[in-house]
Each structure stands twice: as C-alpha cells, then as structure tokens.
Scaffold this motif. Structure first.
Motif, PDB file in Angstrom:
ATOM      1  N   LEU A 360       0.868  -1.440  -0.209  1.00  0.00           N
ATOM      2  CA  LEU A 360       0.152   0.071  -0.064  1.00  0.00           C
ATOM      3  C   LEU A 360       0.684   1.266  -0.102  1.00  0.00           C
ATOM      4  O   LEU A 360       1.526   1.424   0.922  1.00  0.00           O
ATOM      5  CB  LEU A 360      -0.797  -0.004   1.246  1.00  0.00           C
ATOM      6  N   GLU A 361       0.659   2.013  -1.305  1.00  0.00           N
ATOM      7  CA  GLU A 361       1.608   3.307  -1.159  1.00  0.00           C
ATOM      8  C   GLU A 361       0.769   4.210  -1.902  1.00  0.00           C
ATOM      9  O   GLU A 361      -0.045   4.015  -2.724  1.00  0.00           O
ATOM     10  CB  GLU A 361       2.845   2.845  -2.133  1.00  0.00           C
ATOM     11  N   TYR A 362       0.706   5.639  -1.373  1.00  0.00           N
ATOM     12  CA  TYR A 362      -0.223   6.578  -1.795  1.00  0.00           C
ATOM     13  C   TYR A 362       0.756   7.857  -1.980  1.00  0.00           C
ATOM     14  O   TYR A 362       1.533   8.276  -1.106  1.00  0.00           O
ATOM     15  CB  TYR A 362      -1.236   7.022  -0.507  1.00  0.00           C
ATOM     16  N   ASP A 363       0.409   8.389  -3.223  1.00  0.00           N
ATOM     17  CA  ASP A 363       1.011   9.842  -3.335  1.00  0.00           C
ATOM     18  C   ASP A 363       0.540  10.970  -2.412  1.00  0.00           C
ATOM     19  O   ASP A 363      -0.863  10.888  -2.082  1.00  0.00           O
ATOM     20  CB  ASP A 363       0.560  10.226  -4.840  1.00  0.00           C
ATOM     21  N   ARG A 364       1.519  11.534  -1.605  1.00  0.00           N
ATOM     22  CA  ARG A 364       1.141  12.411  -0.813  1.00  0.00           C
ATOM     23  C   ARG A 364       2.249  13.563  -0.864  1.00  0.00           C
ATOM     24  O   ARG A 364       3.464  13.186  -0.138  1.00  0.00           O
ATOM     25  CB  ARG A 364       1.049  12.059   0.680  1.00  0.00           C
TER      26      ARG A 364
END
Length: 375
Positions: A360-364
């Motif tokens: 799980l990786e999210y652009d922020r």
C-alpha cells in the motif's frame, strides 16, 4: 472509525495542509477524505486523545502579514468523533521561527513547544565609541511553556528558555531545539538541541519550565528526536550528525546515565546518513528509528532489564527522506511519510515488532508526519 492524519510541509511554500484519510482497520488501506487548511505549511501534528484535540505546528519563520519574520504558529482543532471533521479552535503565534515539536502535559494543563529557529541573520550598524561596528542579530532559539484552555485550545505563553551555544558542525551555527517529549509520569520534558549538542530535561510545573538538567552529547552528533520507555527509567535519542541511537537511564531530577550507543545500520557507510523520527512501541519492547540516505526504518529490540538496544531489522521504505512514522492504535500497521519521495507507505507489524510491506503506497506530496486517530 480509524483515521490517519498526515501533515504536509513545503518548507515555506504554503501549499501543504493536513491530509485526513479513512483507514481500513483490517487491511490498512487508506481513502483520502479531505485536506485541512491546505494553504498552510505544517511540519508535525499531535493529538490529545482524551479530548479529541489535534495540534499542528506551522513550521515557518514568517508570521502573517510579515514576509520573512515573526515566527510560526500552533493550530488547534476539535475533532468530531461522529463525523471525523475538524473544527478550528485557534491559531497561536510562537513568536519564534520554525516551531518543530509540541509535548503535552499528561494532565492537559500545559504544552511545551520547541522552536527550531533558523539561520536568518541581520547586520545592524551601531556606534561604538567614536566609531562604528556591525552588530549581528540572529533568530532566537526558544523552548516555550503554553497554558492549555479548558476547551483544549492553546492559551497564554507562560515561560520561555533561550538556548545558546553551538556545535562544531557546518549546520551548527547556533542552537536548534528540535523535540519536546514528556516522560510517562509527566514530570520531565526532554528537549534535544541539534545545534549545540545538548539534551535538556525540564521539570515544568504549569507556571515555569524550571531549570533544565543538561547533558552534552558527543560534539557534532546533533541530537534530534527522543522518547522515553513507557515503564522503565530508560531514555533514548537519535542524531542528525551520526547514525547511532543513544540510550540512558534517567532519574526523577533529569540526570542521565549512559547505557550505550547503538548503530542504526547493519553496516557502516561513508555516505551521509541522517536520522529522523524515533518511536517507541507501546509495549516498550521495540524502538523504531527512521534513517535518511539509507531510506529505511531501523527496528531495535529493547532489553527490558538493561535498556540496551539490539538492531533486528533495517526495513527499506522505497522512497526518499522518510520523515515520520506512526503506529495504528491496535499495533497492526505502521505508516511512514516520505517527504522528498512524496509518498505515504503502509507496513504491517509482525508479532516481534518487525515490519512487512503491504504494497500500500499513496501519493502525498511533502508528507511529513503521520498520526492515527481511533474514534
């Protein structure tokens, strides 16, 4: 409901805010709900879990309407446990550049704030007898004591302590207080100063900070973040100038007795390594340390008898400059914010405290400090 707040720090560009996600307690997956005060830079966030009050530090040197002076601010929000929404309670100026950390009194009477200061300097021409000379004026580096109001908002500034001195390193031109962490019983507040290599233990009483006990770390080590063991008299800090974690015993008056220094990486390297966040597992059995350059989470086992550390894992994060780490309330997940990599990465926590990638990786963009909140 389980939420994750992530501060966004643009180093003064003013487009950060606080991202709020809904978190799945079974999978760790995130869904972005909103961005709070998106036109404001926030370095770190802190939570009063008893009163559902969120505090965020506007880590800047420019207090509106000033362009480059005046200091930063403390923002406070009331969190609605039914909807998850944040209602702003107020903005409190610190009058000092770059407030970097806020520690809460366990009784919720006051907060201790460290101000990192900056590298700004002004040259003023002054008379000296019959002649003239330049006078160099630099930003203050201050630890502050603020009252907390009944509603959780930040009240009056009650006391301040000005740090002085500097270390031998190129980035140690003056003092730079960097954290303010309360001991489990609330009698002590630890402030690491990466500018003068000092570790300060204050004994605030709600009216004054008290006179700190100061322990000097190794010259050029640049102490940065700190934490206390939840049950034993053990205290730890990491360093910006060296990839080691320092362990101590402490007493009720804030005196520190060294236990040892423990490398944060399995192998030495000539490359630059810089430690960021430091987090103790609530069990007291595991310590997490973020290391830039290596871009990993170093996981230590804590000896409950001696306080010594044993490195058990260097878990790659996969993105540049991991800056903040948080554990979910049930201890199943760890969130790591990567400032330069612009990513938020979720790990599962194994029974022994080691980390396992979830994918799980999210652009922020400009992700700085994560913080879980359970309603």
């Amino acid at each position: 409901m389980l939420y994750l707040f992530v501060s966004c720090w643009t180093h003064g560009a003013g487009r950060g805010g606080i991202a709020q996600y809904a978190a799945d307690p079974e999978t760790g997956a995130l869904e972005l709900l909103r961005v709070i005060d998106g036109d404001t830079d926030f370095g770190t966030v802190f939570l009063d879990r008893e009163r559902n009050i969120l505090y965020a530090l506007n880590e800047t040197a420019a207090l509106p309407p000033h362009k480059s002076a005046g200091g930063g601010r403390i923002f406070s929000y009331r969190l609605d446990p039914e909807t998850g929404a944040a209602e702003k309670l107020g903005e409190t100026p610190t009058w000092c550049p770059n407030p970097s950390y806020l520690g809460l009194d366990p009784a919720r009477r006051f907060a201790v704030v460290s101000n990192h200061s900056g590298r700004a300097a002004a040259t003023k021409l002054v008379r000296d007898g019959d002649g003239f000379r330049p006078e160099i004026v630099t930003d203050d580096a201050v630890v502050e004591l603020f009252a907390l109001n009944a509603d959780g908002s930040v009240g009056a500034l009650l006391d301040a302590d000005w740090h002085t001195g500097h270390g031998p390193g190129a980035r140690q031109d003056g003092p730079h207080p960097h954290c303010a962490v309360a001991s489990p019983d609330g009698r002590l507040f630890a402030v690491c100063d990466k500018g003068n290599d000092g570790v300060y233990l204050y004994t605030p009483d709600g009216r004054s900070l008290g006179t700190p006990r100061v322990t000097q770390a190794a010259p050029g080590s640049m102490p940065r973040y700190a934490c206390f063991h939840p049950e034993k008299p053990f205290f730890y800090h990491n360093n910006e100038g060296s990839a080691v974690v320092c362990a101590y015993r402490y007493d009720a008056d804030g005196a520190l007795t060294p236990i040892g220094e423990f490398p944060a990486l399995a192998e030495a390297s000539g490359e630059k390594r810089e430690q960021q966040d430091l987090l103790m597992h609530p069990s007291g059995r595991v310590l997490y340390d973020l290391v830039n350059g290596a871009d990993c989470v170093s996981v230590f086992a804590v000896d409950g008898g001696t306080g010594a550390l044993r490195l058990v894992q260097c878990c790659p994060v996969g993105f540049a400059w991991p800056r903040g780490i948080a554990l979910s309330p049930d201890g199943r997940f760890a969130a790591v914010a990567c400032l330069r990599g612009g990513k938020l990465v979720i790990f599962s926590v194994e029974p022994d405290g080691t980390l396992r990638p979830t994918g799980l990786e999210y652009d922020r963009p400009d992700a700085a400090a994560p913080l879980y909140w359970q309603t």
